[in-house]
Design a protein around this motif. Structure first.
Motif, PDB file in Angstrom:
ATOM      1  N   ARG A   1     -16.493 -11.312 -20.353  1.00  0.00           N
ATOM      2  CA  ARG A   1     -17.331  -9.957 -20.560  1.00  0.00           C
ATOM      3  C   ARG A   1     -17.844 -10.031 -21.782  1.00  0.00           C
ATOM      4  O   ARG A   1     -18.939  -9.195 -21.926  1.00  0.00           O
TER       5      ARG A   1
ATOM      6  N   VAL B   1     -22.232 -11.131 -16.126  1.00  0.00           N
ATOM      7  CA  VAL B   1     -21.181 -11.326 -15.354  1.00  0.00           C
ATOM      8  C   VAL B   1     -21.371 -10.716 -14.058  1.00  0.00           C
ATOM      9  O   VAL B   1     -21.508  -9.721 -14.149  1.00  0.00           O
TER      10      VAL B   1
ATOM     11  N   TYR C   1     -20.375  -8.392 -10.826  1.00  0.00           N
ATOM     12  CA  TYR C   1     -19.093  -7.685 -10.202  1.00  0.00           C
ATOM     13  C   TYR C   1     -19.159  -7.433  -9.077  1.00  0.00           C
ATOM     14  O   TYR C   1     -19.922  -7.326  -8.276  1.00  0.00           O
TER      15      TYR C   1
ATOM     16  N   PRO D   1     -15.104  -8.120 -12.512  1.00  0.00           N
ATOM     17  CA  PRO D   1     -15.758  -9.575 -12.640  1.00  0.00           C
ATOM     18  C   PRO D   1     -15.514 -10.331 -11.672  1.00  0.00           C
ATOM     19  O   PRO D   1     -14.347 -10.646 -11.345  1.00  0.00           O
TER      20      PRO D   1
END
Length: 419
Positions: free
Chosen positions: A303, A392, A394, A399
Motif C-alpha cells: 500500500r 492497489v 480493494y 487490499p
C-alpha cells in the motif's frame, strides 16, 4: 552477430522479497510473450533450491489479469528458498534441470547471493558448451549493489519508512509533554540506506521536523552524547522522534546489544538497538520511551509502494528478456539516471562476474557534520525513487492481492537429494 537461439525461458525469484519484485516478474512474462524464439515461459518455484527439485510451473498459462495483478502484489509470487546454491554439484543439478526442459534463456531475480550463483551458472554453461543465456535482475531493500544507480525495491521501502516516521510523529506529538521519545528501528544491516530514508519525512527547509535524530551505522554511537542530544531536543519539542539503523555500532565496532530473544533479531549477531536505547534513556532521563520496529513490513508494504519503483522494476523485467533474445548472457540489468534536472531512468547491462565486488556504501558526504541528519544530496537522490502511488485494488475494505495458478510442468529427471 549472436547465434539465433530458440527454446524456453525460465524465471526464478530468490532472496528477500521487496514490494515490487513481482513487477519485475510481470515485466519479464509480458515481454517474453512478444518473441517467437521463446517457445514456453516457465517459472521456477521456491528459488534455486526449488529448481534443483525440478519444481517448475507454466507461466504462459496464467491469465493476463493475474500477470497484471502481480504489479500490486507483495512477496515473491514464485516463492524463494532458504540457503544458497554454491557447491559444484548443486550448480550441475540446476544446469541439468534447465537442459531437461530445453531452457535456453534463464532469468534470476534476486539479491547479491542469487546473482553470484547466476554468474557461476553462466560460467559453468559456457565451460560445458551448453547453449544457455543467463541474465540477473537485481532487487534489494537495502540498495546494496554499486553496479546500478539504485536497486528495484529501494524506492518503495524509502516511501514506507518516511511515511511511517510521519505517522509516528503525529502520534507522539499529541501525547508528549517534553517527556516522550519515539524510536523507530529499521533494517539495512551494516549500511544506513534505510535509516537515511527517514529523512524524506522532513519538509524542505524545516530541519526541526521529525525525525529529530537519525542514528546511522556509519557513525559510531556515543551513549553520553546521545543522552545529551535527546535531552536537548526535548527542551524545544514536546517529543523526540528517533530513527535507528539495525546495524548501529559503538566506537569499537561492537553492535549495540541488549538481552532479547535471538529469534527477534533479523540478522545474525545483531540484537535490537532500539531496546538498548530505551533502556539507556530510561536510566538517565525521566522520559517515556516507545519503540517500533519495521521488520517484515519493510518488504511487504504494497500500500506504500512507489509507482516509480514499480514502473522501473517492470522495465527491468522487460529489458532482461530483450537482452537474452539479443544474445546477451552473463550480464545483470542496471538502472542509470539521466543528467537532466528532471528525473529520468534507463536500463543498462553490467557483468554478472563483477557482482561479488559490488557493494554500495552510503556516501559519507551525505551525512551532515552533526552525524545525526542527512544532507540535501540524499534527498535529490532518493525522492524521485519514492514518487507516485501504486493503485492497489480493494475489496471489503482490504487490499486485493493476486496469486499464480501455478500449473505444474512434468518432471523429467530423477529426484534430487538435498544434502
Amino acid at each position: 552477430m549472436s547465434e539465433e537461439l530458440t527454446g524456453n525461458i525460465l524465471i526464478v525469484q530468490d532472496g528477500e522479497p521487496t514490494p515490487t519484485v513481482n513487477s519485475t516478474l510481470a515485466g519479464a512474462v509480458t515481454e517474453a510473450l512478444n518473441h517467437d524464439c521463446i517457445e514456453e515461459i516457465y517459472g521456477g518455484l521456491n528459488g534455486l533450491r526449488g529448481l534443483m527439485n525440478e519444481d517448475i510451473i507454466d507461466l504462459a498459462e496464467e491469465s493476463q489479469q493475474v500477470i497484471r495483478g502481480l504489479r500490486v502484489t507483495p512477496g515473491a509470487a514464485l516463492g524463494i528458498s532458504r540457503g544458497s546454491v554454491r557447491r559444484p554439484e548443486e550448480l550441475e543439478r540446476v544446469l541439468a534441470v534447465l537442459e531437461a526442459h530445453n531452457v535456453r534463456f534463464f532469468l534470476l531475480i534476486g539479491d547479491r547471493e542469487t546473482l553470484e550463483a547466476g554468474a557461476r551458472l553462466s560460467e559453468l554453461a559456457e565451460a560445458k558448451g551448453v547453449s544457455l543465456r543467463v541474465i540477473g535482475l537485481p532487487k534489494s531493500l537495502t540498495n546494496e549493489l554499486s553496479l546500478t544507480d539504485h536497486c528495484p525495491g529501494y524506492g518503495s521501502v524509502v516511501k514506507q519508512i518516511a511515511s511511517t516516521v510521519k505517522e509516528l510523529a503525529v502520534d507522539a506529538c499529541c501525547q508528549g509533554n517534553h517527556d516522550l521519545v519515539s524510536i523507530l528501528e529499521v533494517g539495512g544491516g551494516h549500511t544506513g540506506w534505510l535509516a537515511a530514508a527517514s529523512s524524506l519525512a522532513k519538509r524542505r527547509n524545516e530541519p526541526s521536523d521529525p525525525p529529530h535524530l537519525i542514528l546511522m551505522p556509519e557513525v559510531a554511537f556515543s551513549a553520553d552524547a546521545f543522552v545529551e542530544q535527546v535531552s536537548n531536543v526535548l527542551k524545544t519539542h514536546t517529543y523526540c522522534q528517533i530513527v535507528v539503523g539495525q546495524g548501529l555500532v559503538d566506537s569499537d565496532g561492537n553492535y549495540l546489544a541488549t538481552s532479547i530473544p535471538a529469534e527477534m533479531a533479523s540478522l545474525p549477531n545483531i540484537s535490537s538497538p532500539s531496546l538498548f536505547l530505551r533502556q539507556l534513556l530510561e536510566q538517565h532521563l525521566a522520559v517515556k520511551v516507545q519503540c517500533s520496529v519495521l521488520g517484515a513490513t519493510q518488504r511487504c508494504g504494497a500500500r506504500a509502494a512507489s509507482q516509480a519503483d514499480s514502473n522501473e522494476a517492470f522495465l527491468c523485467g522487460q529489458a532482461a528478456v530483450e537482452a537474452v533474445v539479443d544474445g546477451q548472457s552473463g550480464k545483470v540489468i542496471t538502472l542509470s539516471r539521466g543528467d537532466t534536472d528532471t528525473y529520468s531512468c534507463e536500463t543498462g547491462l553490467a557483468s554478472l562476474a563483477d557482482i561479488a565486488d559490488s557493494t554500495k556504501a552510503f556516501p559519507a558526504n551525505w551525512i551532515n557534520e552533526d552525524g545525526l541528519s542527512i544532507s540535501y544530496q540524499y534527498y535529490k537522490y532518493a525522492s524521485p525513487l519514492a514518487a507516485g502511488e501504486v493503485s492497489v485494488p480493494y475489496e471489503n475494505g482490504t487490499p486485493v492481492f493476486f496469486a499464480l495458478a501455478a500449473n505444474r510442468v512434468d518432471k523429467h529427471l530423477e529426484a534430487y537429494s538435498m544434502a
